[in-house]
Design an enzyme around this catalytic site. Structure first.
Site, PDB file in Angstrom:
ATOM      1  N   THR A 198       0.859  -1.190   0.000  1.00  0.00           N
ATOM      2  CA  THR A 198       0.000   0.000   0.000  1.00  0.00           C
ATOM      3  C   THR A 198       0.885   1.225   0.000  1.00  0.00           C
ATOM      4  O   THR A 198       1.940   1.234   0.624  1.00  0.00           O
ATOM      5  CB  THR A 198      -0.941   0.047   1.230  1.00  0.00           C
ATOM      6  OG1 THR A 198      -1.716  -1.144   1.271  1.00  0.00           O
ATOM      7  CG2 THR A 198      -1.855   1.256   1.218  1.00  0.00           C
TER       8      THR A 198
ATOM      9  N   GLY B 241     -10.326  -2.938   2.358  1.00  0.00           N
ATOM     10  CA  GLY B 241      -9.419  -2.702   3.466  1.00  0.00           C
ATOM     11  C   GLY B 241      -9.652  -1.329   4.050  1.00  0.00           C
ATOM     12  O   GLY B 241     -10.716  -0.711   3.870  1.00  0.00           O
TER      13      GLY B 241
ATOM     14  N   GLY C  51      -0.566  -1.944   5.951  1.00  0.00           N
ATOM     15  CA  GLY C  51      -0.604  -3.121   6.824  1.00  0.00           C
ATOM     16  C   GLY C  51      -1.968  -3.755   6.809  1.00  0.00           C
ATOM     17  O   GLY C  51      -2.773  -3.523   5.895  1.00  0.00           O
TER      18      GLY C  51
END
Ligand code: GLY
Length: 314
Positions: A174, A204, A226
């Site tokens: 990301t 996400g 993460g």
């Protein structure tokens, strides 16, 4: 007056120049973060963002992205977007032109098409290879039937979780990009292909304002990489800004937010990038033994500078 600058996560060091150029020419922080993010999205070797992103369990790449303006607190986000080269620019179009903040799936694709966003495949040999390895390992070389009924069985088994846990950490990534322009305005952008082999439709933290991205001129900005499920549960990006609003320094705010992640006592690592409205910057990670690397570039620099943030113990 703070010199205009741009910062980004560890995968952005070679690409911040795109945003620094915008700032150098007097452009806005919003334009700068979009420009730098577009460059990261085109890096085929980054298997967690844009081109080359690892697909979902059906072998389909679904992208999430968000962009937020600290001056107006306007935001645009897209989730589970398929077939568009620059998810961040689709998110920007949502920010600029839609009466909504968040569009997902088919609706996001329809909107992107109407707005004339660039369509195309984001597959690479590497992304196809990872998916093939998954299929071969999970199905002992028998392959997957067309019915997709296997997904249901597979999702019910423990295998899905095991693969998800392993690959999510192998292919995590990301990109987070933040900038401050010559007016002192700030902006933040996030783009990702999400965790590898996620279930179709999984979102996400990246497209969720407050979870993976938040920006407010009055205090600063926070963004995450993460295991997104953790940042969603804690509203981590907004929490970082909230801690700054409460008087903590940007470093203390990032530290506290990562401590909050540990409190969830759940599997997976979380990282954040943050800045305040005075130009102080930091990154932080919950992952022990991992250097929390980020990159910084101001308008007088020719290349970005590698910086190391903090690792937050349990
Ligand atoms: N932080 C990116 C994701 O979980 O999708």
């Amino acid at each position: 007056m703070v010199k205009p600058f741009i910062i980004g996560t560890r995968n952005s060091g070679d690409y911040l120049h795109g945003g620094a150029k915008v700032l150098r020419e007097g452009g806005s922080a919003l334009d700068a973060v979009e420009a730098a993010t577009r460059l990261v999205e085109m890096n085929p070797n980054d298997t967690s963002v844009g081109l080359g992103g690892i697909p979902n369990i059906l072998g389909v790449q679904e992208m999430d992205a968000s962009i937020m303006c600290g001056k107006t607190m306007a935001a645009g986000t897209v989730g589970a977007l398929k077939g568009f080269i620059h998810p961040i620019s689709v998110a920007r179009k949502v920010l600029e032109h839609a009466p909504h903040v968040m569009l997902v799936g088919e609706g996001a694709e329809l909107y992107a098409k109407v707005m004339g966003c660039e369509q195309g495949s984001l597959e690479t040999e590497e992304s196809k290879k990872v998916y093939k390895a998954f299929v071969e390992d999970a199905f002992e070389h028998e392959g997957i039937d067309e019915s997709q009924a296997w997904v249901v069985n597979y999702a019910r088994s423990q295998n899905l979780r095991e693969w998800y846990d392993r690959l999510a950490d192998e292919h995590h990534g990301t990109v987070n990009i933040m900038a401050m322009d010559e007016n002192g305005d700030i902006a933040s952008a996030v783009s990702t292909s999400g965790t590898a082999l996620k279930f179709p439709g999984r979102l996400g933290d990246s497209p969720i304002i407050g979870a993976g991205n938040y920006c407010d001129n009055r205090y600063g900005a926070g963004a995450c990489t993460g295991r997104g499920e953790l940042a969603i549960r804690n509203s981590t990006a907004r929490t970082i800004v909230h801690y700054m609003e409460g008087g903590l320094s940007v470093k203390e705010a990032a530290f506290r937010a990562m401590k909050d992640i540990h409190e969830l006592n759940s599997f997976g690592g979380m990282n954040c990038l943050a800045m305040d409205n005075k130009g102080n910057t930091i990154s932080a990670t919950t992952v022990e033994g991992r250097e929390s690397v980020y990159y910084y570039m101001d308008v007088d620099m020719e290349t970005s500078e590698r910086r190391v943030g903090i690792t937050v113990p349990e």
